[in-house]
Write an enzyme that holds these catalytic residues in place. Sequence first.
Site, PDB file in Angstrom:
ATOM      1  N   LYS A 186      -1.112  14.012  22.228  1.00 29.72           N
ATOM      2  CA  LYS A 186      -2.337  14.870  22.150  1.00 29.72           C
ATOM      3  C   LYS A 186      -2.344  16.283  22.331  1.00 29.72           C
ATOM      4  CE  LYS A 186      -6.881  15.166  24.368  1.00 29.72           C
ATOM      5  NZ  LYS A 186      -8.030  14.552  25.197  1.00 29.72           N
ATOM      6  N   HIS A 238       7.985 -15.582 -10.312  1.00 29.57           N
ATOM      7  CA  HIS A 238       6.468 -15.612  -9.927  1.00 29.57           C
ATOM      8  C   HIS A 238       5.994 -16.160  -8.880  1.00 29.57           C
ATOM      9  CE1 HIS A 238       6.681 -12.798 -13.342  1.00 29.57           C
ATOM     10  NE2 HIS A 238       6.631 -13.723 -14.243  1.00 29.57           N
TER      11      HIS A 238
END
Length: 510
Positions: A133, A267
């Site tokens: 922070k 695929h």
Amino acid sequence: MTALISVSDKSGILEFARGLLECGYEILSTGGTLKHLQDNGINAIDVSAYTSSVEMFDGRVKTLHPKIHGGILHRRDNKEDVEVAKKFEIKDINLVCVNLYPFKETIQRTDDFDEIIENIDIGGPSMVRAAAKNFKDVMIVTDTLDYSLVLNAIKNNQNTLELRQKLMIKAYEHTASYDCMIANYMNERFNVGFGDKHFIYGNLVSPTRYGENPHQKGAYYEFGDFYSKRFETLKGEISFNNLTDINSAVKIASSFGKVPAVCIVKHGNPCGFAIKENLLTSYVEALKCDSVSAYGGVVAINGNIDKALAEEINKIFIEVLVAPSITDEALRVFESKKKIKIFVCGGEYLDFPKDSYDFKHIDGGFLLQNSDSVGENEVRDAKCMGNIEATCEQKRDLEIAYKVASLVKSNCVVYVKNSAMVAVGMGMTSRVDAAKSAINKAKDMGLDLKGCVLASEAFFPFKDSIEEAHKVGVSAIIEPGGSIRDNEVIECANELGISLYFTGVRHFLH
């Protein structure tokens, strides 16, 4: 300048601490970290001596003190903050080095809930969040791999806001993933894995050049460390689509344990699979199923790739090869093929992670479920529904067909003969269409299906698929059963002389 060091993972911490001392820092530390530093001749101050507050409750309370959090959080450019810090003799803590209690390692090692609870860090996340922070004034270091980077920045006057911002993001990722892990574990323990919240998090392995298409950005992440530590690129650059195809191919190739299995995927769906006496023969037989689709496909080899196998594979264009290992001789076979990509994962057989949960993205959310797999005895315990028992050879082929079918997009059917897939129909809107499509492809490839077996991942709703199977000589069928017309299907199989088995378990894959 003051640095606070409190780490569970102590790798590299001695060198880091010595480097900080050389740069003029004094070091505050706690518990095991303090002892580790002092035992190795590193001058460090006990946090308890600095705060004049002893550790309490078996170490549960050590750093939760205004002198610690005030030293981290007060704003150096805020006059009132500075005055308060001075009034209460709170030092500037300019660097915080913290990594958290080993919660993941603990739950992997034991089911003792009391021990697990004690390995939930409280002070650590509080300090990390506080330092993150206040990143404008404080460096927060949570990753052991950043020690050298941070020391070099300090030594070369490059402790920039940009660097501290990057470290801040890493810190919040660190605490976020830690809290996610705890929440998911508690839900798994007390809510069978499905609580009010579920968290999916992973570590970035690498960006991909793009996503499924060139206009999409892409990257891949890992839950543990398999892809960053055990999955090695020997040739080429992996793509987003490669990874999904590799996942499909490896799942199938590794489903049968320590056998010479080969799976070819295009695929996301298999176009070839076989288990023969050796990998070379398995590859040759797998390729016969659909050599057209195999062009540019992904091949998973459940064993070492030697020169003879490499030379056979090299006869057509294969885009991706994945195996546990490959010999140097075999690797040289592919030197002239610029577009082939080769990956190994170490070990004797394909041993990829098997996740307990599976999720699918939908717009606005995701679906979560337990991962699906064919049970160890599911095929063995399948019930013979007709008058004809399958032979041992047919049962072996039924198991192969059924396990492959469970990993093929629904609706699907899989035909297997002599331990090799000879036809597959997948992703169709009706099961009979899947059956017909597979048969037509087999005819195009010149394959004789007479005597093969057939598996479906879900029940046959009508007898038409059984009738289609009979036309090409299918000798045995395995399916879950459960249709309102099961009796019609059973009667049809008996009339046509086909062995029919029901497993009672459906394996949809959408």
